[in-house]
Design a protein around this motif. Structure first.
Motif, PDB file in Angstrom:
ATOM      1  N   LEU A 123     -38.323 -88.223  31.176  1.00 32.69           N
ATOM      2  CA  LEU A 123     -37.976 -88.665  32.528  1.00 32.69           C
ATOM      3  C   LEU A 123     -39.094 -89.521  33.115  1.00 32.69           C
ATOM      4  N   ILE A 124     -40.322 -89.032  33.021  1.00 32.03           N
ATOM      5  CA  ILE A 124     -41.464 -89.767  33.576  1.00 32.03           C
ATOM      6  C   ILE A 124     -41.641 -91.106  32.863  1.00 32.03           C
ATOM      7  N   SER A 125     -41.484 -91.087  31.535  1.00 28.84           N
ATOM      8  CA  SER A 125     -41.702 -92.311  30.756  1.00 28.84           C
ATOM      9  C   SER A 125     -40.586 -93.333  30.925  1.00 28.84           C
ATOM     10  N   SER A 126     -39.407 -92.860  31.332  1.00 32.08           N
ATOM     11  CA  SER A 126     -38.248 -93.753  31.367  1.00 32.08           C
ATOM     12  C   SER A 126     -38.366 -94.882  32.387  1.00 32.08           C
ATOM     13  N   VAL A 127     -39.257 -94.730  33.372  1.00 27.11           N
ATOM     14  CA  VAL A 127     -39.411 -95.808  34.363  1.00 27.11           C
ATOM     15  C   VAL A 127     -40.794 -96.464  34.288  1.00 27.11           C
ATOM     16  N   ARG A 128     -41.594 -96.095  33.286  1.00 30.54           N
ATOM     17  CA  ARG A 128     -42.940 -96.682  33.187  1.00 30.54           C
ATOM     18  C   ARG A 128     -42.902 -98.195  33.039  1.00 30.54           C
ATOM     19  N   TRP A 129     -41.886 -98.680  32.357  1.00 26.87           N
ATOM     20  CA  TRP A 129     -41.790-100.128  32.157  1.00 26.87           C
ATOM     21  C   TRP A 129     -41.638-100.858  33.494  1.00 26.87           C
TER      22      TRP A 129
END
Length: 198
Positions: free
Chosen positions: A159-165
């Motif tokens: 979840l946290i990584s899914s919007v890092r981009w």
């Protein structure tokens, strides 16, 4: 909750300019002179507000961690443990933060690594505490049968990584694009996470 004292205008400006430079160039590539120039003061004057570049990063890290904690705590307080909307609200918060304050995301996940070793511990405690709260929420939703069962820590990190981009994107999004991206990301998550009952 104890009210934190407001920063003086000049100190707040220095933090904002430094945050923008860290986002654009990265912490290591940004010097004290760069920050001072962005504010319109001499480098020597900046030291009357902050002891070092590291102290600026440290304050930004803790401010970001506190912001994430406050948002999550507010979400956890207003709904039932089995309410799937709580997880959606967390995802919405991460997406909104990526659009409105991308520096917060890069600090939370990346730039903290540049803190001196003796200053990382307190920040990492806050970061791990946030991740533990989110993992607990996910576990509760799994136990309630509203989220498909996978390893909770995997789901939390995904979840946290899914919007890092989004934090690292150089694109300028219009209001319409922000709304569309937010909707699509949430749709993908909701359809992929919800327990599909036969």
């Amino acid at each position: 909750m104890t009210q934190k004292p407001a920063l003086r205008p000049r100190k707040k400006e220095i933090l904002e300019r430094a945050a923008n430079l860290f986002l654009e160039r990265g912490y290591k590539a940004t010097s004290v002179r760069d920050i001072a120039a962005a504010v319109g003061i001499e480098a020597s004057s900046l030291y009357s507000h902050f002891q070092s570049k590291e102290s600026i990063l440290e304050l930004l890290c803790h401010a970001c961690a506190d912001r994430f904690h406050e948002a999550l705590d507010e979400i956890l307080e207003v709904a039932h443990p089995s309410d799937f909307s709580r997880l959606v609200k967390v995802l919405e918060f991460h997406i909104d933060t990526a659009f409105e304050d991308p520096m917060a995301g890069t600090v939370f996940s990346d730039e903290w690594k540049n803190l001196p070793e003796d200053r990382k511990k307190m920040y990492l405690e806050k970061k791990k505490s946030y991740e533990a709260k989110l993992t607990t929420l996910i576990s509760q939703l799994m136990e309630a049968g509203v989220v498909r069962k996978v390893e909770p820590s995997i789901l939390m990190n995904t979840l946290i990584s899914s919007v890092r981009w989004l934090y690292h994107s150089k694109k300028t999004f219009s209001a319409e694009e922000k709304a569309a991206y937010k909707k699509d990301i949430i749709d993908v998550w909701v359809n992929g996470l919800k327990n599909q009952k036969p």
